[in-house]
Design an enzyme around this catalytic site. Structure first.
Site, mmCIF file in Angstrom:
data_model
loop_
_atom_site.group_PDB
_atom_site.id
_atom_site.type_symbol
_atom_site.label_atom_id
_atom_site.label_comp_id
_atom_site.label_asym_id
_atom_site.label_seq_id
_atom_site.Cartn_x
_atom_site.Cartn_y
_atom_site.Cartn_z
ATOM 1 N N TRP A 21 -26.948 -1.114 8.192
ATOM 2 C CA TRP A 21 -26.046 -1.963 7.451
ATOM 3 C C TRP A 21 -25.474 -3.090 8.459
ATOM 4 O O TRP A 21 -25.496 -4.320 7.780
ATOM 5 C CB TRP A 21 -25.011 -1.318 6.920
ATOM 6 N N ASP B 287 -16.744 -4.082 8.056
ATOM 7 C CA ASP B 287 -17.312 -3.512 6.703
ATOM 8 C C ASP B 287 -16.809 -2.079 6.747
ATOM 9 O O ASP B 287 -17.562 -1.445 7.558
ATOM 10 C CB ASP B 287 -18.935 -3.459 7.039
ATOM 11 N N LYS C 218 -18.603 4.138 -2.409
ATOM 12 C CA LYS C 218 -18.591 5.250 -1.652
ATOM 13 C C LYS C 218 -17.166 6.101 -1.505
ATOM 14 O O LYS C 218 -17.303 7.352 -1.586
ATOM 15 C CB LYS C 218 -18.852 4.714 -0.121
HETATM 16 C C1 LIG Z 1 -23.749 1.527 1.073
HETATM 17 C C2 LIG Z 1 -23.118 0.588 2.109
HETATM 18 C C3 LIG Z 1 -23.560 -0.836 2.110
HETATM 19 C C4 LIG Z 1 -24.051 -1.451 0.965
HETATM 20 O O1 LIG Z 1 -23.404 -1.432 -0.054
HETATM 21 P P1 LIG Z 1 -23.618 -2.295 -1.428
HETATM 22 O O2 LIG Z 1 -22.581 -2.173 -2.303
HETATM 23 O O3 LIG Z 1 -24.864 -1.440 -2.158
HETATM 24 O O4 LIG Z 1 -24.224 -3.664 -1.273
HETATM 25 C C5 LIG Z 1 -23.026 -1.806 3.153
HETATM 26 N N1 LIG Z 1 -22.486 -1.293 4.273
HETATM 27 C C6 LIG Z 1 -22.236 0.134 4.492
HETATM 28 C C7 LIG Z 1 -21.270 0.726 5.764
HETATM 29 C C8 LIG Z 1 -22.526 1.040 3.222
HETATM 30 O O5 LIG Z 1 -22.196 2.283 3.596
#
Ligand SMILES: *Cc1c(COP(=O)(O)O)cnc(C)c1O
Length: 354
Positions: A100, A167, A191
């Site tokens: 990511w 993030d 998540k």
């Molecule tokens: C799942 C995830 C993403 C991607 O998220 P989307 O909402 O599908 O774009 C980005 N960063 C991390 C750490 C993730 O776990």
């Protein structure tokens, strides 16, 4: 039978939140209307939006500290480019701790120069890079607090001399941190926060307005802040359910209370991984994630037996990500400790059979 849901994302939500959300879909607070069929400009929905935004700041301890909470669309993946569009003028520093993070780097490189301050790519991202320096003259530093796929988590954050962007998609609201260290925190809801369809972005307002490029309206944090996160029609169901889930968390005692439960679950999980000779942890011990435990079964011949036992015990979605293989147990806020106990039991039963 309700399953033990270890899904990495979209993932488990508390049953009482799912029930309330489903009631709101049929009839929102006895209004005779569904949350899905009212105007987003109606008082009922504006209240939901404002409540969700306020709860997010309150739970993070960021009220009155110059931050704004937004609920946007496009997932965390859209934040990869939005961060760069809004903050990147000359150069940015990124910590490459997983795929990511690598995707965030790729998007930022479209706009300007990007420097990797540290990387663990050489070891298939099984640890968090440390001992790196953040140059003072860069525009911002970007990191990923929890690497969902690899099961690694940053246990501490640098004292960044420049705005720190993080993030937090897979560990937001799971542990206490000094959130005021960050300039921007973003997280896809699916998540640890709510259903897919919205992304929380928490922005410190005074870091904005420093780039010379023109920013398209939908990509501009300032536009969304000025419009109260309602520049266009927001994803009403995702925000409503997220609000219910944040209320659930507040009633449980907030992040500090859930953190204790998350630590208990992780301790139970990792002690089985370490004590059971059939299994091996993937992530470096000091960087192990409280949210996603990654591990492999050493003896491939036991795979079928193990997976049948998991199925019989009602354990769902512990398969690992294709880039790591093996297994991954995601233990987000809503996962009860009994589910971890059920998984650990199957693992130790396998040992006694082998
Ligand atoms: C799942 C995830 C993403 C991607 O998220 P989307 O909402 O599908 O774009 C980005 N960063 C991390 C750490 C993730 O776990």
């Amino acid at each position: 039978m309700k399953k033990h849901n270890f899904s990495a994302g979209p993932s488990i939500l508390p049953p009482e939140v799912l029930l309330k959300a489903s009631q709101g879909v049929v009839d929102l607070d006895n209004s005779g209307l569904s949350v899905l069929e009212i105007s987003h400009r109606s008082k009922a929905f504006v209240d939901i939006m404002e409540n969700a935004r306020a709860l997010a700041l309150e739970l993070l301890g960021l009220e009155g500290k110059g931050y704004k909470a937004l609920f946007l669309q496009g997932g965390a993946s859209t934040q990869f480019l939005m961060v760069a569009l809004n903050l990147l003028e000359k150069r940015a520093g990124y910590l490459n701790s997983g795929s990511w993070a690598a995707k965030a780097i790729k998007e930022a490189k479209i706009y300007d120069d990007v420097y990797e301050v540290g990387s663990s790519k050489d070891a298939n991202y099984n640890y968090i890079p440390k001992g790196y320096e953040i140059p003072e003259d860069y525009d911002y530093f970007h990191c990923t607090s929890n690497n969902t796929i690899y099961g690694t988590q940053m246990k501490s954050f640098p004292n960044s001399p420049i705005p720190m962007v993080c993030d937090m998609s897979s560990d937001i609201f799971s542990r206490t941190l000094d959130f005021s260290k960050f300039g921007i925190i973003y997280a896809g809801a699916q998540k640890n926060m709510g259903p897919a369809g919205t992304t929380l972005v928490v922005v410190k307002e005074d870091i904005l307005g420093k780039v010379s490029r023109k920013i398209p309206s939908m990509m501009d944090y300032k536009v969304h802040i000025d419009k109260g996160s309602m520049f266009n029609t927001p994803p009403v169901f995702a925000i409503y359910t997220t609000m219910l889930n944040l209320q659930w968390l507040k009633e449980k005692g907030g992040i500090a209370a859930i953190e204790k439960e998350n630590e208990k679950k992780a301790r139970l999980m990792y002690s089985e991984i370490d004590l059971n000779p059939l299994f091996k942890g993937f992530a470096a011990k000091e960087d192990r994630s409280l949210m996603n435990a990654t591990f492999t079964l050493e003896n491939e011949n036991l795979k079928e037996t193990f997976e049948t036992m998991l199925k019989d015990a009602g354990i769902s979605a512990v398969n690992g990500h294709r880039s790591v293989g093996g297994y991954r147990a995601s233990m987000y806020n809503a996962l009860p400790i009994d589910s971890v106990k059920a998984l650990v039991e199957v693992m130790s039963e396998l040992e006694s059979k082998a």
